[in-house]
Design an enzyme around this catalytic site. Structure first.
Site, mmCIF file in Angstrom:
data_model
loop_
_atom_site.group_PDB
_atom_site.id
_atom_site.type_symbol
_atom_site.label_atom_id
_atom_site.label_comp_id
_atom_site.label_asym_id
_atom_site.label_seq_id
_atom_site.Cartn_x
_atom_site.Cartn_y
_atom_site.Cartn_z
ATOM 1 N N LEU A 1 3.803 -31.228 -8.166
ATOM 2 C CA LEU A 1 2.337 -31.198 -8.201
ATOM 3 C C LEU A 1 1.774 -31.433 -6.796
ATOM 4 C CD1 LEU A 1 -0.393 -31.349 -9.804
ATOM 5 C CD2 LEU A 1 0.059 -33.779 -10.148
ATOM 6 N N GLU B 1 0.745 -31.725 -2.959
ATOM 7 C CA GLU B 1 0.749 -30.832 -1.791
ATOM 8 C C GLU B 1 0.321 -31.630 -0.573
ATOM 9 O OE1 GLU B 1 -1.621 -27.361 -2.519
ATOM 10 O OE2 GLU B 1 -0.402 -26.765 -4.245
ATOM 11 N N PRO B 2 0.552 -31.085 0.625
ATOM 12 C CA PRO B 2 0.157 -31.831 1.832
ATOM 13 C C PRO B 2 -1.317 -32.246 1.797
ATOM 14 C CG PRO B 2 1.499 -29.941 2.439
ATOM 15 C CD PRO B 2 1.273 -29.841 0.962
ATOM 16 N N ALA C 1 -3.203 -32.259 -1.081
ATOM 17 C CA ALA C 1 -3.598 -32.621 -2.450
ATOM 18 C C ALA C 1 -2.601 -33.635 -3.010
ATOM 19 C CB ALA C 1 -3.647 -31.381 -3.338
ATOM 20 N N GLY C 2 -2.885 -34.925 -2.756
ATOM 21 C CA GLY C 2 -2.023 -35.991 -3.258
ATOM 22 C C GLY C 2 -2.707 -36.669 -4.428
ATOM 23 N N GLU D 1 3.649 -41.255 -8.753
ATOM 24 C CA GLU D 1 2.958 -41.065 -10.051
ATOM 25 C C GLU D 1 1.561 -41.676 -10.014
ATOM 26 O OE1 GLU D 1 4.516 -39.899 -13.252
ATOM 27 O OE2 GLU D 1 6.439 -39.390 -12.329
#
Ligand SMILES: Cc1cc2nc3c(=O)[nH]c(=O)nc-3n(C[C@H](O)[C@H](O)[C@H](O)COP(=O)(O)OP(=O)(O)OC[C@H]3O[C@@H](n4cnc5c(N)ncnc54)[C@H](O)[C@@H]3O)c2cc1C
Length: 339
Positions: free
Chosen positions: A82, A84-85, A87-88, A321
């Protein structure tokens, strides 16, 4: 609420402990130093029926049934991608795209921090299929090892959890058949949130296990180590540390068991409880590991003792998570009745 274990559960716990002490513990430092992912123990774990444990039955209903069996047999490794650089915590900001071309989807983009990225035979990845639809425009796809345009990228060199593989995953005009769309189109993000509810219990349990290990290591050392002619466990300040650690571990255990108990009941929401268990267990585990190092003194700082590894490994639990801050947002939203 009844948290005592059945005979079967106690037997399972005994065999897991026996296996871990016999087959894993002797090698952990070697694997940690070399950042070696121990593929060789997977068939043994599968034989014991342990790999299937992490796949709740309802995942089959979500479309994972056909992957579930090979993964549960230990013949294939899975990954879930899930982050992304850019989008954490804000996973809704996913930038990887999937464009439908005939009866295929073409994926482009990159993911970061994917556990098992280098070893996965199957990887479930989120990609934007309809930019105009916000979080309902993100879909989940099953990628298979060897698919053209799908490859792992850089393997991360980590502070802790070094025997676990964490890598980039790259999609470059990767052509994915329509049947590899997992669940309904546009429901990948909302599906991810449900998966995270369960995933947070496993991170909470991981934190609890490490906190318990750190407590046991600190107690053992405190009884053995002598200073000023007596075991350091005779000093009240050390006793108070151990008492605080044990109390934190027990409180975390209750939250983790409560969340797991709720999750096992069908049709009961456990978002709040799993976030509480994850938040509390991971934060106290960091504190307990810290005190474990302190009780070991200088020996807590060197690799001959397990304290330093607990200290390094456990920090992940406050991040993976969903960070502790995100858990607080989730809990507050539940309390305030916000979506
Ligand atoms: C070892 C490891 C394994 C991982 N495995 C996976 C995996 O298998 N699959 C996967 O998809 N991801 C995985 N992750 C990614 C992990 O879930 C993210 O690192 C995590 O969600 C945080 O995202 P970020 O690193 O981008 O931090 P950011 O989101 O950039 O956060 C940085 C800081 O800002 C804070 N912050 C951000 N937003 C808010 C807000 N709204 N309010 C308050 N504070 C905020 C955070 O709490 C944090 O303290 C893994 C990460 C690690 C380190």
């Amino acid at each position: 609420m009844e948290f005592s274990f059945t005979e079967e559960q106690q037997q399972l716990r005994r065999s897991v402990r026996e296996f871990s002490e016999g087959e894993i513990a002797p090698h952990v430092m070697e694997w940690d130093e070399a950042s070696h992912f121990p593929m060789e123990i997977m068939p043994k774990l599968a034989e014991m029926g342990l790999l299937g444990v992490i796949f709740p039955e309802q995942y089959g209903g979500a479309g994972l049934g056909y992957i579930e069996y090979p993964l549960a047999s230990g013949k294939a490794i899975g990954a879930w991608s899930l982050t992304e650089p850019e989008a954490g915590s804000d996973a809704g900001g996913t930038r990887t795209t999937a464009v439908r071309v005939g009866n295929h989807w073409v994926l482009n983009g990159a993911k970061t921090f994917t556990t098992n990225g280098h070893y996965a035979d199957y990887c479930v990845a989120m990609a934007v299929t309809d930019k105009s639809n916000g979080s309902h425009g993100i879909s989940a796809f099953v990628l298979e090892k060897g698919m053209k345009g799908f490859r792992p990228g850089k393997k991360e060199n980590k502070l802790g959890m070094r025997a676990s593989d964490t890598s980039e995953v790259i999609f470059n005009d990767c052509c994915v058949p329509q049947e590899n769309l997992l669940g309904a189109e546009g429901e990948g993000f909302t599906g991810s949130l449900k998966i995270l509810d369960g995933g947070r219990i496993s991170i909470a349990a991981l934190a609890l296990g490490m906190a318990q290990g750190a407590l046991e290591a600190a107690t053992k050392y405190a009884k053995q180590r002598k200073q000023f002619g007596q075991p350091i466990s005779d000093f009240q300040s050390v006793q108070f540390k151990l008492a605080d650690m044990a109390t934190q571990v027990e409180a975390a255990r209750l939250l983790v068991y409560q969340a797991a108990w709720l999750a096992d009941k069908k049709d009961v929401r456990f978002t709040r409880e799993s976030s509480m268990a994850k938040l509390f267990a991971s934060e106290i585990a960091v504190q307990v590991a810290n005190e474990c190092v302190q009780i070991h003194g200088g020996y807590g700082f060197i690799k001959d003792y397990p304290a330093e590894k607990y200290y390094r490994d456990v920090k992940l639990c406050t991040i993976g998570e969903g960070t502790s801050e995100i858990q607080k947002l989730v809990i507050a939203r539940q309390l305030l009745g916000k979506k």
